[in-house]
Design an enzyme around this catalytic site. Structure first.
Site, short mmCIF file in Angstrom:
data_model
loop_
_atom_site.label_atom_id
_atom_site.label_comp_id
_atom_site.label_asym_id
_atom_site.label_seq_id
_atom_site.Cartn_x
_atom_site.Cartn_y
_atom_site.Cartn_z
N HIS A 1 52.75 31.19 38.41
CA HIS A 1 53.97 31.94 38.73
C HIS A 1 55.10 30.92 38.93
O HIS A 1 54.84 29.79 39.36
CB HIS A 1 53.70 32.70 40.04
CG HIS A 1 54.76 33.68 40.44
ND1 HIS A 1 55.93 33.30 41.04
CD2 HIS A 1 54.80 35.02 40.34
CE1 HIS A 1 56.65 34.38 41.30
NE2 HIS A 1 55.99 35.44 40.88
N ASP B 1 47.38 28.73 45.50
CA ASP B 1 48.29 29.88 45.63
C ASP B 1 47.41 31.14 45.64
O ASP B 1 46.87 31.55 44.61
CB ASP B 1 49.25 29.88 44.44
CG ASP B 1 50.08 31.15 44.35
OD1 ASP B 1 49.85 32.08 45.14
OD2 ASP B 1 50.95 31.22 43.46
N CYS C 1 57.43 36.59 35.87
CA CYS C 1 57.74 35.30 36.52
C CYS C 1 56.78 34.21 36.07
O CYS C 1 56.33 33.39 36.89
CB CYS C 1 57.70 35.41 38.05
SG CYS C 1 58.98 36.46 38.69
N GLN D 1 47.56 36.31 44.65
CA GLN D 1 46.84 37.37 43.94
C GLN D 1 45.36 37.39 44.26
O GLN D 1 44.62 38.21 43.70
CB GLN D 1 47.03 37.22 42.42
CG GLN D 1 48.46 37.37 41.94
CD GLN D 1 49.01 38.79 42.12
OE1 GLN D 1 48.26 39.74 42.29
NE2 GLN D 1 50.32 38.91 42.09
#
Ligand code: PLP
Length: 407
Positions: free
Chosen positions: A124, A201, A365, A204
């Site tokens: 992203h 990250d 994104c 998700q």
């Protein structure tokens, strides 16, 4: 999870009963943000009506109550992630702010000209741009892990990118476009074998996969509340204590200080060192409520049910001629990106919307990923545990109509 159980869950989310253009809403845009259960919204109301006062330092009753709730929320997050210490949980505005914090503070402490940062091609923008800004500031290089034709990271290339100049690796646990679940344990193991820290990250992954940060051994793990049924504006940075102690504060202001004189300021201890200004104590307690809600359903149950939806949705989509699913990794979460023939994804999304179906279209994104796949964007359907196979059937009916109109 049986039908009755799902229906009970759906009743917890009033928005799912809304009509869109006089049609039943089908909400398949969960990767962008999730809907909120009644208990989370009620928690916000209760906080404002009954315990609202600025936290920490307050001697009065309400302030102490609000402080207790905020700090209890920190413990809830620590337990949810299985973090060793609650001081390793920093509240942020979301994933983006958490990554910016690490890119800035880690960069200040440990990076210099000529050093390298590794990200992957499926990131992203929020896990690309902060590192690019660091690279520009310090004269460093950004290295990129490519993917194979299924959308899986090329670990062989990753290994060859790791060298003595690599200062940090930052990759998504789950791709918001392809749904690929990256082998983060292996990535961390490889990086750690060269003493390189890793940021994961988790935007998700945290809503879909049980996380045990101790087993994973990530140095930093970040996520956004709004993707896990909590409000917008609250998120989390988990960092190993040794790293959080070794890097400087990101922002200056109230809360993050121990003493201030015009000559010198000393900083507060963890976690407050990274929480300048009045914290979002309403958001943190609502986040804790959302995490309890998810825990009550059980993340293993959620993962299994969402996998069923993924398999069913994928199978049904293949009925459409010209269907091209973008991202066919072996390990996938409940995200399906697709294109149909030469139809522009935006046209599909717009017509589906008129039929009451919310999907997302565009580059999500992740422009560098779109460039590498040589596509303008995709249509993305992303499922949560309150979605059903019946909704997928209705979506399929609508999609078939839309494709016929646009072909
Ligand atoms: N990382 C991934 C993988 C995402 O999917 C998103 C949001 O879609 C983000 C980061 C950014 O999250 P936020 O906008 O909540 O900071």
């Amino acid at each position: 999870m049986d039908k009755e159980f799902i229906q009970n869950i759906r009743n917890d989310f009033p928005i799912l009963s809304e009509k869109v253009y006089k049609k039943d809403l089908i909400y398949f845009d969960n990767a962008a943000t999730t809907q909120k259960p009644r208990c989370v919204v009620e928690k916000i109301e209760q906080s404002y009506y009954h315990n609202n006062a600025n936290i920490h330092r307050g001697v009065h009753y309400l302030s102490q109550l609000a402080t207790e709730e905020h700090e209890a929320a920190r413990s809830t997050v620590a337990e949810f992630l299985h973090a060793e210490k609650r001081e390793e949980i920093i509240f942020t505005r979301g994933t983006t702010e958490a990554i910016n914090l690490v890119a800035y503070s880690f960069g200040e402490a440990f990076c210099k000209e000529g050093d390298e940062v590794i990200v992957s091609v499926l990131e992203h923008h929020s896990n690309i741009v902060p590192w690019q800004m660091l690279c520009e500031r310090k004269g460093m290089k950004l290295k990129v892990i490519p993917i194979n034709e299924k959308g899986e990271l090329r670990l062989d290339v990753f290994e060859s990118l790791l060298n003595e100049k690599t200062k940090i690796v930052s990759v998504a646990h789950v791709s918001n476009v392809l749904g690929t679940i990256n082998p983060v344990n292996e990535i961390i193991r490889l990086a750690h074998s060269k003493n390189i820290p890793v940021l994961i990250d988790g935007a998700q992954s945290v809503p879909h996969i049980p996380i045990n940060i101790k087993d994973m051994d990530a140095d930093f793990y970040v996520f956004s509340g709004h993707k896990i049924y909590a409000p917008t504006g609250i998120g989390v940075l988990y960092g190993k204590e040794k790293w959080l102690n070794a890097i400087p504060p990101y922002q200056g202001g109230g809360e993050m200080i121990q003493t201030v004189t015009f000559e010198k300021t000393t900083y507060n201890t963890l976690p407050f060192k990274f929480e300048a200004g009045t914290p979002d104590y309403i958001g943190s307690t609502a986040l804790a409520e959302a995490l309890h809600y998810v825990q009550n359903i059980g993340l293993d149950n959620i993962a299994a049910y969402e996998h069923e939806l993924l398999e069913y949705g994928t199978e049904r989509l293949m009925e459409i001629e010209g269907m091209r699913i973008i991202g066919t990794a072996k390990e996938k979460s409940s995200v399906i990106s697709f294109l149909v023939g030469n139809i522009h994804p935006y046209d599909i999304g717009m017509l589906l919307d008129k039929l009451g179906i919310a999907v997302r279209t565009g580059h999500h994104c992740a422009q560098p990923l779109m460039d590498s796949l040589q596509i303008p964007g995709t249509v993305r359907a992303s499922f949560a545990f309150y979605n059903t196979k019946e909704e997928i059937d209705k979506f399929m009916e609508a999609l078939k109509r839309v494709v016929m109109m646009l072909s």
